[in-house]
Design a protein around this motif. Structure first.
Motif, PDB file in Angstrom:
ATOM      1  N   ASN A 145       1.236  -1.151   0.201  1.00  0.00           N
ATOM      2  CA  ASN A 145      -0.303   0.305   0.070  1.00  0.00           C
ATOM      3  C   ASN A 145       0.561   1.056   0.087  1.00  0.00           C
ATOM      4  O   ASN A 145       0.373   1.862  -0.836  1.00  0.00           O
ATOM      5  N   SER A 148       2.307   1.486  -3.104  1.00  0.00           N
ATOM      6  CA  SER A 148       0.844   2.495  -3.532  1.00  0.00           C
ATOM      7  C   SER A 148       0.988   0.706  -5.349  1.00  0.00           C
ATOM      8  O   SER A 148       0.322   1.316  -5.993  1.00  0.00           O
ATOM      9  N   TYR A 150      -1.765  -0.671  -5.184  1.00  0.00           N
ATOM     10  CA  TYR A 150      -2.945  -1.441  -4.294  1.00  0.00           C
ATOM     11  C   TYR A 150      -3.626  -2.966  -4.430  1.00  0.00           C
ATOM     12  O   TYR A 150      -4.020  -3.081  -3.728  1.00  0.00           O
ATOM     13  N   ALA A 153      -1.919  -5.506  -3.148  1.00  0.00           N
ATOM     14  CA  ALA A 153      -2.171  -4.805  -1.471  1.00  0.00           C
ATOM     15  C   ALA A 153      -3.538  -5.827  -0.961  1.00  0.00           C
ATOM     16  O   ALA A 153      -3.367  -6.300  -0.017  1.00  0.00           O
ATOM     17  N   LEU A 154      -4.346  -5.482  -2.231  1.00  0.00           N
ATOM     18  CA  LEU A 154      -5.359  -5.792  -1.719  1.00  0.00           C
ATOM     19  C   LEU A 154      -5.682  -7.630  -1.722  1.00  0.00           C
ATOM     20  O   LEU A 154      -6.370  -8.388  -0.679  1.00  0.00           O
ATOM     21  N   TRP A 173      -7.258  -1.677   7.223  1.00  0.00           N
ATOM     22  CA  TRP A 173      -6.519  -1.402   6.035  1.00  0.00           C
ATOM     23  C   TRP A 173      -6.590  -2.058   4.769  1.00  0.00           C
ATOM     24  O   TRP A 173      -7.019  -1.130   3.094  1.00  0.00           O
ATOM     25  N   LYS A 174      -8.254  -3.320   4.807  1.00  0.00           N
ATOM     26  CA  LYS A 174      -8.354  -3.184   3.288  1.00  0.00           C
ATOM     27  C   LYS A 174      -9.543  -1.910   2.436  1.00  0.00           C
ATOM     28  O   LYS A 174      -9.333  -1.773   1.486  1.00  0.00           O
ATOM     29  N   LYS A 176      -9.099   0.649   3.405  1.00  0.00           N
ATOM     30  CA  LYS A 176      -8.227   2.242   2.861  1.00  0.00           C
ATOM     31  C   LYS A 176      -7.351   1.849   2.051  1.00  0.00           C
ATOM     32  O   LYS A 176      -7.394   2.792   0.870  1.00  0.00           O
ATOM     33  N   THR A 177      -7.174   0.583   1.595  1.00  0.00           N
ATOM     34  CA  THR A 177      -6.704   0.205  -0.073  1.00  0.00           C
ATOM     35  C   THR A 177      -7.702   0.348  -0.664  1.00  0.00           C
ATOM     36  O   THR A 177      -7.110   0.824  -1.989  1.00  0.00           O
ATOM     37  N   SER A 180      -8.158   3.476  -1.514  1.00  0.00           N
ATOM     38  CA  SER A 180      -7.448   4.529  -3.240  1.00  0.00           C
ATOM     39  C   SER A 180      -7.256   3.875  -4.325  1.00  0.00           C
ATOM     40  O   SER A 180      -6.956   4.825  -4.743  1.00  0.00           O
TER      41      SER A 180
END
Length: 740
Positions: A145, A148, A150, A153-154, A173-174, A176-177, A180
């Motif tokens: 994340n 960037s 994303y 990250a997911l 955090w999921k 927030k991602t 983004s």
């Protein structure tokens, strides 16, 4: 930058071995267990002491080194603590290079040291050892994340949630991602899951507020920020975001109060100064807004939006060069930001740098064809470049695209009216302006633009009506004052026009005011004062062809046709629709331009070499202008006052010269002309010069004795039914017969 996720401490492993050390009071494992208890109670300094004692007893205890690192990371968290934690974990790693917990915690430390790439390598190593470590998947997700990445990250957060579905930090955090990734609805769902697992975590509420802001659900966002603040009244970002949500809802007083809370916690919060600037700008307190933006920029010179917002305010204040400077600085920091590029294009339009502006808008629209502001201002750039047909095609297409947005429709219709006026099409121009006023009744800018356009079309009376309506609403409207001043000048009241030009307040130079003032000075025979004004007008807007043609007129009035010709040609090169330049160039060259005359004769029209002098009363000017238009359209050049009298020239001398030059005169006979001393004088002059006089009867009327004497033997033409093709053909035959 510490992570939100805290690792489980090494209690389970130490319990397995603590019996082995039971021979000594306060064994290594005793110290480890005591340290773990202190950690569970949030007593990190005490925990550190315990783990140090454990290391003293057993320097090869991986668990003790791990505990020291854990305490340093979550008990201190400053740079020195983090560096210590890294040293402790390096020691633990030497003892067991494949310990998943050590690798994962080291990743957390590196992430806190703002080294997400190295942290990512640690998490990958941990997952090689234990693919089912939710903490390692979580850590990898937050590192990606930060980089960037994303989508990847997911995937990591999803993997972590398959293992630990009840972990609120991972859900947060999921969310927030997803935010983004501009998937705010899904982000809200994830954050709701996090809150359902732990409603006492203020960070979860703050993140939910941000997601709701992205959905423009400002009341929901305010509720979320209020929850966050209730749980932690020192949550600086929650107060900040609350202020921004209040700005969006128009609650400026509430926003000021929220930002005051931010300043009480952190007086040098750059974002808070930026938001305070936005509040002042919304309240039209522009000087205060600029001061706030300057403070924000000084605190954080790498944030493009601070420069952008200052550029926008400077644009509102018509400080365009400064605005462009700050917009360029913003673009250096965020070269792909379309909103900044649009405002830069607007600034370039205002500076008459239309080619550069057009390039800006085309670049933006290639990325996002639906950006209405860019599309509208592209039309302005095209019109500024005198590419009127292209501008009309484009604005028509944009109007179809934007649908029923009244403000946008009105703006585009006004622009189309301006284009048609520049193309000498009064019917379409007035139609567009009237439609624009239906969309936006009483709009000052539309009325003022209509006024100045009608003045340019030589419809001064109609122009003054529109300008006066605009000036009743805004007595300082620059465009309306210029339009009225031009109209007065065209009506012959050059002194009144000049006075109005001189009292027009300008925030920035306007070419139309400068060359309009020059025109008024020419009529008043103040030629030398007019010339530098034309130069200034050309410098302000090199694409304004009327600035060039007015300078040509100055030289023509000074009996310098050689210089005048160059300026008229330049004016036509810039804008082929400039009828003043066409007519005056034709007058110099004595050539037929081949351009059809408009139905209403403006201050200058095209036409061939003058063959016919039209003698008429000013009270019959409408029929005289119509006759002139039809004759010139048939190929016969006409001389008619006041059109063909140059500003600054003696009225009577010009008429005498024209009568002596033209081989034929058409006398419009009416009850007005037979009693006019000027018309009778013109007829006598033509009679004395043996000029062919063709009486055109437009009504039954008797003649003065002087007229009877001069035209008793002339061929009469009856125009009782108006100016039609039969009348024009009869005049042509009479003129051509006289030539023969």
């Amino acid at each position: 930058m510490a992570t939100d996720k805290k690792m489980s401490i090494y209690g389970a492993r130490s319990n397995e071995t603590m019996v082995e050390m039971g021979l000594f009071w306060k064994s290594t494992d005793d110290w480890i267990n005591e340290g773990n208890e202190h950690i569970n109670n949030g007593e990190f300094d005490e925990a550190t002491i315990c783990f140090c004692r454990a290391v003293d007893k057993s320097p090869d205890s991986l668990v003790a080194w791990y505990g020291l690192a854990y305490s340093a990371l979550y008990g201190g968290g400053d740079q020195e603590d983090l560096e210590d934690a890294k040293v402790f974990l390096d020691k633990a790693h030497e003892l067991d290079p494949y310990d998943t917990d050590v690798l994962t915690l080291k990743g957390h430390v590196l992430f806190a040291l703002e080294d997400p790439e190295s942290a990512l390598a640690c998490y990958d190593d941990a997952l090689q050892v234990d693919p089912e470590s939710s903490a390692a998947w979580y850590g990898k997700g937050i590192s990606l994340n930060a980089l960037s990445e994303y989508d990847e990250a997911l995937e990591c957060f999803d993997a972590a949630l398959r293992i630990s579905p009840e972990d609120g930090d991972i859900w947060a955090w999921k969310g927030k991602t997803l935010l983004s990734l501009e998937r705010p609805n899904e982000a809200v769902d994830c954050l709701d899951n996090a809150i359902s697992l732990n409603s006492e975590d203020w960070g979860f509420w703050e993140s939910k507020g941000r997601a709701l802001m992205a959905l423009e659900d400002y009341s929901g966002a305010l509720d979320a920020f209020d929850h966050a603040i209730a749980l932690n009244d020192c949550a600086e970002d929650s107060w900040l975001q609350r202020g921004q949500a209040q700005i969006e809802t128009g609650d400026m007083d509430g926003a000021v109060a929220s930002l005051d809370q931010v300043f009480s916690l952190h007086p040098d919060n750059a974002a808070a100064w930026w938001l305070r600037g936005i509040i002042h700008a919304e309240l039209a307190e522009y000087d205060k807004a600029l001061a706030c933006y300057d403070r924000a920029i000084a605190l954080d010179p790498d944030e493009p939006d601070y420069f952008y917002r200052k550029g926008v305010v400077l644009q509102v204040l018509d400080r365009i060069y400064e605005s462009l400077e700050y917009l360029n600085k913003a673009l250096c920091l965020a070269p792909d930001n379309l909103a900044i590029s649009v405002k830069k294009g607007v600034a370039l339009n205002n500076l008459h740098r239309y080619e550069e502006a057009l390039a800006c808008f085309e670049t933006v629209l290639a990325e996002d064809p639906d950006l209405t502001e860019a599309a509208i201002h592209k039309g302005i750039a095209l019109a500024g470049l005198n590419r009127y047909e292209e501008a009309l095609r484009y604005t028509s297409e944009v109007r179809r695209q934007i649908g029923d947005i009244s403000e946008g429709q009105a703006f585009l219709l006004t622009l189309e009216g301006l284009c048609y006026a520049s193309m000498n099409n009064p019917v379409e121009a007035q139609s567009r302006f009237n439609h624009a006023l239906i969309k936006s009744p009483g709009d000052i800018n539309i009325l003022a633009t209509k006024g100045i356009s009608l003045a340019m079309l030589n419809l001064p009376k109609e122009a003054i009506l529109a300008c006066d309506e605009a000036l009743r609403a805004d007595p300082e409207s620059e465009c309306a004052l210029i339009g009225k001043a031009l109209s007065l000048t065209y009506l012959g009241d050059a002194a009144g026009g000049l006075a109005l030009f001189e009292r027009t307040p300008l925030k920035k130079p306007e070419s139309s005011l400068l060359w309009g003032k020059a025109l008024a000075l020419l009529v008043l025979n103040r030629h030398q004062e007019a010339l530098p004004l034309c130069d200034q007008a050309m410098a302000v807007d090199p694409y304004d062809s009327y600035a060039w043609s007015t300078k040509g007129l100055c030289y023509l009035s000074l009996k310098r046709p050689d210089l005048a010709r160059d300026y008229f040609r330049k004016a036509l090169e810039i804008n082929s629709y400039n009828v003043d330049a066409k007519r005056l160039l034709a007058r110099i060259d004595g050539a037929n331009t081949g351009i059809p005359s408009p139905k209403v004769v403006p201050p200058g029209i095209s036409g061939s070499k003058k063959t016919i002098f039209i003698s008429h009363s000013s009270k019959d000017k409408e029929i005289a202008n119509l006759l002139c238009s039809e004759l010139e359209a048939s190929g016969l050049g006409c001389w008619i006052a006041p059109r063909d009298i140059l500003p600054g020239q003696d009225y009577h001398e010009e008429i005498i010269d024209a009568i002596e030059t033209c081989p034929a005169m058409i006398l419009i006979c009416s009850s007005n002309s037979v009693v006019s001393k000027h018309v009778n004088g013109e007829v006598k002059r033509a009679f004395d010069r043996d000029t062919t006089i063709i009486p055109l009867m437009i009504e039954e009327t008797g003649l003065s004795k002087a007229m009877q004497y001069c035209i008793s033997d002339a061929q009469w033409i009856n125009a009782f039914n108006g100016i039609n093709s039969q009348v024009i053909q009869a005049i042509r035959r009479a003129v051509l017969a006289n030539r023969g």
